[in-house]
Enzyme design. Sequence first.
Site, PDB file in Angstrom:
ATOM      1  N   GLY A   1       2.065  11.042   1.368  1.00 45.41           N
ATOM      2  CA  GLY A   1       3.306  10.625   1.505  1.00 45.41           C
ATOM      3  C   GLY A   1       3.681   9.687   0.480  1.00 45.41           C
ATOM      4  O   GLY A   1       3.041   9.131   0.005  1.00 45.41           O
TER       5      GLY A   1
ATOM      6  N   CYS B   1      -2.877   3.305   0.758  1.00 50.36           N
ATOM      7  CA  CYS B   1      -1.536   3.412   0.378  1.00 50.36           C
ATOM      8  C   CYS B   1      -1.501   3.484  -1.214  1.00 50.36           C
ATOM      9  O   CYS B   1      -2.015   2.909  -1.748  1.00 50.36           O
ATOM     10  CB  CYS B   1      -0.690   1.969   0.731  1.00 50.36           C
ATOM     11  N   LEU B   2      -0.694   4.349  -1.754  1.00 51.90           N
ATOM     12  CA  LEU B   2      -0.560   4.774  -3.156  1.00 51.90           C
ATOM     13  C   LEU B   2      -0.197   3.398  -3.894  1.00 51.90           C
ATOM     14  O   LEU B   2      -0.206   2.941  -5.119  1.00 51.90           O
ATOM     15  CB  LEU B   2       0.412   5.504  -3.647  1.00 51.90           C
TER      16      LEU B   2
ATOM     17  N   HIS C   1       3.316   5.065   8.664  1.00 54.97           N
ATOM     18  CA  HIS C   1       3.249   4.681   7.548  1.00 54.97           C
ATOM     19  C   HIS C   1       4.380   4.511   6.532  1.00 54.97           C
ATOM     20  O   HIS C   1       4.897   3.593   5.983  1.00 54.97           O
ATOM     21  CB  HIS C   1       1.753   4.935   6.696  1.00 54.97           C
TER      22      HIS C   1
ATOM     23  N   HIS D   1       7.500   1.651   5.469  1.00 56.37           N
ATOM     24  CA  HIS D   1       7.697   1.282   4.072  1.00 56.37           C
ATOM     25  C   HIS D   1       9.352   0.984   4.033  1.00 56.37           C
ATOM     26  O   HIS D   1       9.692   0.119   3.167  1.00 56.37           O
ATOM     27  CB  HIS D   1       7.433   2.478   3.034  1.00 56.37           C
TER      28      HIS D   1
HETATM   29 ZN    ZN Z   1       2.090   3.422   1.497  1.00 56.67          ZN
END
Ligand code: ZN
Length: 149
Positions: A46, A88-89, A130, A134
């Site tokens: 995502g 998380c990226l 998630h 953001h």
């Molecule tokens: Zn994230």
Amino acid sequence: MAIRKIITKENPLLRKSSRPVTEFDSRLATLIDDMVQTMYKAEGVGLAAVQVGVLRRVVVIDCGDGLMELVNPEIIEREGEQQEVEGCLSLPGESGVTIRPMKVKVKAQNREGKWFFYTGEGLKARAFCHEIDHLDGVLYIDNLSPNQN
Ligand code: ZN
């Protein structure tokens, strides 16, 4: 289409709230296409627009069973609870156990502005929570479980 740079936690934009999308135009389509490319390149499940530096309420998710493009998404129902490892990226190399609902129902628009409903369980429910978090400047580290085994 283009791969965009994913911002990381030092960037204060990640703590800002994103604005609703009001124009369903070619700029939105380009943003979504770029986000999809960027998510796949980074091998994430995502990505939220703020992670590529755009404060708009747009999220893309693919948990392995198909791509979802969510514009102005909102969680409208939550059920149960799960505690699983999340990353998380924008926080590369880190992970933690979070508390999330087991099942959620989400309302969102597509790139043309049409409203849809989605339901997700397990990983997909975590991804919805998630990514939608953001959009309000919330990171998974704000939802950590006290049981970090
Ligand atoms: Zn994230």
